[in-house]
Design an enzyme around this catalytic site. Structure first.
Site, PDB file in Angstrom:
ATOM      1  N   THR A 136      18.750  37.463  18.667  1.00 21.46           N
ATOM      2  CA  THR A 136      18.998  38.542  19.960  1.00 21.46           C
ATOM      3  C   THR A 136      17.484  39.431  20.043  1.00 21.46           C
ATOM      4  OG1 THR A 136      19.926  40.013  18.044  1.00 21.46           O
ATOM      5  CG2 THR A 136      21.252  39.022  19.610  1.00 21.46           C
ATOM      6  N   GLY A 137      16.451  39.107  19.017  1.00 19.10           N
ATOM      7  CA  GLY A 137      15.362  39.739  18.944  1.00 19.10           C
ATOM      8  C   GLY A 137      14.138  38.915  20.172  1.00 19.10           C
TER       9      GLY A 137
ATOM     10  N   VAL B 281      11.533  37.575  19.377  1.00 20.20           N
ATOM     11  CA  VAL B 281      10.989  36.328  19.113  1.00 20.20           C
ATOM     12  C   VAL B 281      12.013  35.071  19.232  1.00 20.20           C
ATOM     13  CG1 VAL B 281      10.216  34.547  17.309  1.00 20.20           C
ATOM     14  CG2 VAL B 281       9.414  37.108  17.333  1.00 20.20           C
TER      15      VAL B 281
ATOM     16  N   CYS C  12       1.358  36.420  13.318  1.00 17.16           N
ATOM     17  CA  CYS C  12       0.725  36.211  14.802  1.00 17.16           C
ATOM     18  C   CYS C  12      -0.653  36.275  14.955  1.00 17.16           C
ATOM     19  CB  CYS C  12       1.468  36.900  15.753  1.00 17.16           C
ATOM     20  SG  CYS C  12       1.706  38.793  15.310  1.00 17.16           S
TER      21      CYS C  12
ATOM     22  N   SER D 274       4.550  44.420  21.358  1.00 15.99           N
ATOM     23  CA  SER D 274       5.763  43.243  21.159  1.00 15.99           C
ATOM     24  C   SER D 274       5.730  42.660  19.922  1.00 15.99           C
ATOM     25  CB  SER D 274       5.702  42.302  22.327  1.00 15.99           C
ATOM     26  OG  SER D 274       4.495  41.670  22.168  1.00 15.99           O
TER      27      SER D 274
ATOM     28  N   HIS E 289      -1.979  39.352  21.852  1.00 17.05           N
ATOM     29  CA  HIS E 289      -2.866  40.131  21.008  1.00 17.05           C
ATOM     30  C   HIS E 289      -4.215  39.578  21.313  1.00 17.05           C
ATOM     31  CE1 HIS E 289       0.521  41.338  18.744  1.00 17.05           C
ATOM     32  NE2 HIS E 289       0.140  40.522  17.491  1.00 17.05           N
TER      33      HIS E 289
HETATM   34  N1  LIG Z   1       7.283  39.948  17.618  1.00 13.08           N
HETATM   35  C1  LIG Z   1       6.115  39.117  17.372  1.00 13.08           C
HETATM   36  O1  LIG Z   1       5.212  39.086  17.978  1.00 13.08           O
HETATM   37  C2  LIG Z   1       6.352  38.355  15.747  1.00 13.08           C
HETATM   38  C3  LIG Z   1       5.274  37.555  15.543  1.00 13.08           C
HETATM   39  C4  LIG Z   1       5.344  36.892  14.527  1.00 13.08           C
HETATM   40  C5  LIG Z   1       6.342  36.894  13.727  1.00 13.08           C
HETATM   41  N2  LIG Z   1       7.231  38.007  13.914  1.00 13.08           N
HETATM   42  C6  LIG Z   1       8.454  38.174  12.807  1.00 13.08           C
HETATM   43  O2  LIG Z   1       9.757  37.780  13.533  1.00 13.08           O
HETATM   44  C7  LIG Z   1      10.445  38.475  13.049  1.00 13.08           C
HETATM   45  C8  LIG Z   1      11.180  39.270  14.173  1.00 13.08           C
HETATM   46  O3  LIG Z   1      10.432  39.637  15.040  1.00 13.08           O
HETATM   47  P1  LIG Z   1      11.153  40.278  16.573  1.00 13.08           P
HETATM   48  O4  LIG Z   1       9.919  40.863  17.182  1.00 13.08           O
HETATM   49  O5  LIG Z   1      11.806  39.223  17.062  1.00 13.08           O
HETATM   50  O6  LIG Z   1      11.871  41.537  16.268  1.00 13.08           O
HETATM   51  P2  LIG Z   1      13.091  42.187  16.983  1.00 13.08           P
HETATM   52  O7  LIG Z   1      12.900  42.196  18.594  1.00 13.08           O
HETATM   53  O8  LIG Z   1      13.274  43.531  16.202  1.00 13.08           O
HETATM   54  O9  LIG Z   1      14.555  41.340  16.430  1.00 13.08           O
HETATM   55  C9  LIG Z   1      14.822  41.297  15.240  1.00 13.08           C
HETATM   56  C10 LIG Z   1      16.027  40.207  15.126  1.00 13.08           C
HETATM   57  O10 LIG Z   1      16.586  40.037  13.759  1.00 13.08           O
HETATM   58  C11 LIG Z   1      17.862  40.338  13.713  1.00 13.08           C
HETATM   59  N3  LIG Z   1      18.368  41.207  12.533  1.00 13.08           N
HETATM   60  C12 LIG Z   1      17.902  42.141  11.849  1.00 13.08           C
HETATM   61  N4  LIG Z   1      18.344  42.354  10.745  1.00 13.08           N
HETATM   62  C13 LIG Z   1      19.293  41.557  10.498  1.00 13.08           C
HETATM   63  C14 LIG Z   1      20.279  41.102   9.442  1.00 13.08           C
HETATM   64  N5  LIG Z   1      20.271  41.910   8.265  1.00 13.08           N
HETATM   65  N6  LIG Z   1      20.814  39.920   9.604  1.00 13.08           N
HETATM   66  C15 LIG Z   1      20.743  38.933  10.494  1.00 13.08           C
HETATM   67  N7  LIG Z   1      20.000  39.219  11.531  1.00 13.08           N
HETATM   68  C16 LIG Z   1      19.251  40.552  11.451  1.00 13.08           C
HETATM   69  C17 LIG Z   1      18.238  41.320  14.691  1.00 13.08           C
HETATM   70  O11 LIG Z   1      19.746  41.107  15.077  1.00 13.08           O
HETATM   71  P3  LIG Z   1      20.623  42.310  15.836  1.00 13.08           P
HETATM   72  O12 LIG Z   1      20.249  42.396  17.016  1.00 13.08           O
HETATM   73  O13 LIG Z   1      21.873  41.907  15.597  1.00 13.08           O
HETATM   74  O14 LIG Z   1      20.188  43.452  15.000  1.00 13.08           O
HETATM   75  C18 LIG Z   1      17.298  40.633  15.728  1.00 13.08           C
HETATM   76  O15 LIG Z   1      17.960  39.606  16.484  1.00 13.08           O
HETATM   77  C19 LIG Z   1      10.172  39.460  11.997  1.00 13.08           C
HETATM   78  O16 LIG Z   1       9.937  38.998  10.908  1.00 13.08           O
HETATM   79  C20 LIG Z   1       8.649  39.558  12.733  1.00 13.08           C
HETATM   80  O17 LIG Z   1       7.615  40.088  11.664  1.00 13.08           O
HETATM   81  C21 LIG Z   1       7.302  38.564  15.234  1.00 13.08           C
END
Ligand SMILES: NC(=O)c1ccc[n+]([C@@H]2O[C@H](COP(=O)([O-])OP(=O)(O)OC[C@H]3O[C@@H](n4cnc5c(N)ncnc54)[C@H](OP(=O)(O)O)[C@@H]3O)[C@@H](O)[C@H]2O)c1
Length: 330
Positions: free
Chosen positions: A9-10, A12, A127, A157, A237
Site C-alpha cells: 500500500t506504500g 514503493v 535511493c 517521496s 532525487h
Molecule cells: N520512497 C522511496 O523513494 C524509497 C526508496 C528506497 C527505499 N525506500 C524504502 O522502502 C520502504 C517503504 O517506503 P515507502 O516510501 O513506500 O513508504 P510508505 O509510503 O510510508 O509505505 C510504507 C508501507 O509499509 C507498510 N508497513 C508499515 N508498517 C508495517 C508493518 N508493521 N507490517 C507490515 N507492513 C507495514 C505500510 O502498510 P500500511 O499501509 O498497512 O501501513 C505501507 O505499505 C522504506 O523502508 C523505505 O526506506 C523508499
C-alpha cells in the site's frame, strides 16, 4: 515466479505492483501484503484489483520472490520468515544492507551476485546511493576512483506517502501536525535526513558512504563524503557529484564511457542537464553538467538525476527479480 509484495500500500509497493503488471515472469497474481491496518484494502492490478492481506507467518508459503518495502522493523521480522519458507527476499529497507553475507545489488554493476540464489535475502541499496553508483561505476571501471563527493537534493517521496501529504498540506498553507520532517519543507531546504550520528553527519549521509563502497567492492581507500539535503520536490532525487580518479581523464572520454554503461543517459553538452520534474517516471539515471574540475586533471564534476521510486527503489528491485527469473529459466 510466484510473487509477493510486502508494503504493497506504500509509495514503493504500489510502484512495484505497477511494474509487475508488465512482467511475464510473474505467475498468477502477486500476493499484496501490508500491516493489519490495510487488510482488505484494494489495490489496482491490471484490469482488476488485488485485496491486500495483513502479513502473517504463512504469507510466504509457496512464494518464489518477495519484494519488501515496509521499513526496517517489518523487514527484520519477516525477511527471515520468508527466506526460511524458500523465497528470495529483495528488501528495500536498510535492515540488511551492511550484513556482509547479504548482497547489496545494482544489477548493472554487480547483478552477478544474485545468479543462482535459490532462497535468502538480497538488499536493494538506498535511493540516492543507487543513482550515484550508476553515475560513477563506468569511471571506476575505466580510470579507478580515488574519491567521490556527493551533495544530494532529495524529493519528499523518498520519505513515503505521509511526507508527500505533508508537503502538499504545507504548500496549501495548512498548519502542520505531527510532521515527518524536522522543519517546514514547503519553500525550504533541510540539510538533515535520518538520525543524527556522533560524527556530525546524519544517517542518510552515512548510508551513501558505506553503501557506495559495498556496491563497488571497495574499502575505505575509496574516500566518500556526502551532504544530504531534503528539497520541496515531490519526486526524483538530484545529486551534485565530484569524482577524483586515479588517472587524468577528460569530460569527453568520461561521457563516452557513461553513455556505454547500461541504465545511464548522458546529456549532450556540458551545459545540458535533466531536472527532477523531467525524469519523474524514467527508469534510467541521467548525468549532465559533466565538466572538468579546473583544479585537478583527475577530477570531474557532474549532476545526476533519477526517479527515487523507480531506479532508486521499485525498478531496481524488479530488475533483480527479473534476473533471478532469467537464471531459473536457463
Ligand atoms: N520512497 C522511496 O523513494 C524509497 C526508496 C528506497 C527505499 N525506500 C524504502 O522502502 C520502504 C517503504 O517506503 P515507502 O516510501 O513506500 O513508504 P510508505 O509510503 O510510508 O509505505 C510504507 C508501507 O509499509 C507498510 N508497513 C508499515 N508498517 C508495517 C508493518 N508493521 N507490517 C507490515 N507492513 C507495514 C505500510 O502498510 P500500511 O499501509 O498497512 O501501513 C505501507 O505499505 C522504506 O523502508 C523505505 O526506506 C523508499
Amino acid at each position: 515466479m510466484r510473487t509477493a509484495v510486502l508494503g504493497a500500500t506504500g509509495l514503493v509497493g504500489r510502484t512495484m505492483l505497477r511494474l509487475l503488471e508488465n512482467c511475464n515472469w510473474v505467475e498468477g497474481e502477486p500476493v499484496a501484503l501490508a500491516s493489519p491496518r490495510s487488510a482488505g484494502f484494494e489495490l489496482p492490478w491490471r484490469q482488476g484489483v488485488l485485496a491486500c492481506r495483513a502479513v502473517e507467518a504463512t504469507s510466504f508459503d509457496n512464494i518464489d520472490v518477495a519484494l519488501f518495502s515496509a521499513g526496517g522493523g517489518p523487514s527484520r521480522e519477516w525477511a527471515p520468515v520468508a527466506a526460511k519458507a524458500g523465497a528470495v527476499v529483495i528488501d528495500n529497507s536498510s535492515a540488511w544492507r551492511q550484513d556482509p553475507a547479504i548482497p547489496l545489488v545494482v544489477p548493472e554493476i554487480n547483478g552477478d551476485l544474485v545468479d543462482g540464489l535459490a532462497s535468502g535475502i538480497i538488499a536493494n541499496p538506498n535511493c540516492s546511493t543507487i543513482q550515484v553508483a550508476q553515475a560513477v561505476a563506468a569511471l571506476e571501471a575505466g580510470w579507478g576512483l580515488d574519491e567521490v563527493h556527493v551533495t544530494t537534493f532529495q524529493a519528499v517521496s523518498g520519505a513515503g506517502q505521509k511526507a508527500v501529504a505533508e508537503l502538499a498540506r504545507q504548500n496549501a498553507g495548512e498548519v502542520m501536525g505531527a510532521p515527518v520532517f524536522p522543519r517546514a519543507i514547503a519553500r525550504n531546504v533541510i540539510p538533515a535526513i535520518g538520525a543524527p550520528l556522533d560524527d556530525g553527519s546524519f544517517e542518510e549521509e552515512a548510508k551513501v558512504v558505506r553503501e557506495l563502497r559495498k556496491i563497488l567492492g571497495r574499502d575505505d581507500s575509496l574516500k566518500v563524503t556526502c551532504t544530504a539535503v531534503r528539497v520541496p520536490v515531490v519526486n526524483a532525487h538530484a545529486a551534485a557529484v565530484r569524482v577524483v580518479c586515479r588517472r587524468p581523464l577528460t569530460p569527453e572520454s568520461a561521457a563516452g564511457a557513461l553513455a556505454g554503461w547500461p541504465g545511464v543517459e548522458v546529456a549532450a553538452t556540458a551545459h545540458d542537464y535533466a531536472t527532477p520534474r523531467e525524469v519523474d517516471g524514467s527508469t534510467t539515471v541521467h548525468v549532465g553538467r559533466l565538466r572538468q574540475d579546473p583544479n585537478d586533471a583527475r577530477a570531474l564534476l557532474c549532476w545526476v538525476v533519477a526517479d527515487n521510486l523507480l531506479k532508486g527503489a521499485a525498478w531496481n528491485a524488479v530488475q533483480i527479480a527479473a534476473r533471478l527469473a532469467a537464471w531459473r529459466a536457463r
